[in-house]
Design a protein around this motif. Structure first.
Motif, PDB file in Angstrom:
ATOM      1  N   ILE A 100     -25.097 -37.581  38.123  1.00 53.20           N
ATOM      2  CA  ILE A 100     -26.211 -36.682  37.833  1.00 53.20           C
ATOM      3  C   ILE A 100     -27.383 -37.492  37.293  1.00 53.20           C
ATOM      4  O   ILE A 100     -27.239 -38.247  36.330  1.00 53.20           O
ATOM      5  N   LYS A 111     -33.061 -32.271  37.581  1.00 53.15           N
ATOM      6  CA  LYS A 111     -31.709 -32.807  37.664  1.00 53.15           C
ATOM      7  C   LYS A 111     -31.273 -32.826  39.123  1.00 53.15           C
ATOM      8  O   LYS A 111     -31.366 -31.833  39.811  1.00 53.15           O
ATOM      9  N   GLN A 134     -28.164 -34.616  41.887  1.00 54.46           N
ATOM     10  CA  GLN A 134     -26.843 -35.228  41.923  1.00 54.46           C
ATOM     11  C   GLN A 134     -26.703 -36.018  43.212  1.00 54.46           C
ATOM     12  O   GLN A 134     -27.016 -35.525  44.295  1.00 54.46           O
TER      13      GLN A 134
END
Length: 68
Positions: free
Chosen positions: A21, A14, A16
């Protein structure tokens, strides 16, 4: 038969960027890269070693983390 195994690598990454995201499936990206390096049928390259992939070791990571 094709198998993907992960040990110590979290199946999802993950990140950002600009408030959004992004979730990437690392296992799919590594398998696709290996498939490109192995080539099409008849090339006889059964194993690919991928080096230089940076990750944090996670003893509890499993393939279930990447599968819904």
């Amino acid at each position: 038969m094709f198998k993907v195994g992960l040990y110590g690598i979290n199946g999802l990454r993950k990140t950002q960027s600009n408030g959004k995201i992004n979730v990437e499936t690392i296992c799919d990206m590594l398998a696709a890269s290996a498939g490109l390096l192995m080539g099409q049928r008849g090339n006889m390259v059964p194993i690919v070693t991928i080096r230089g992939f940076e990750y944090e070791f996670d003893r509890d990571a499993t393939i279930k983390d990447a599968v819904n």
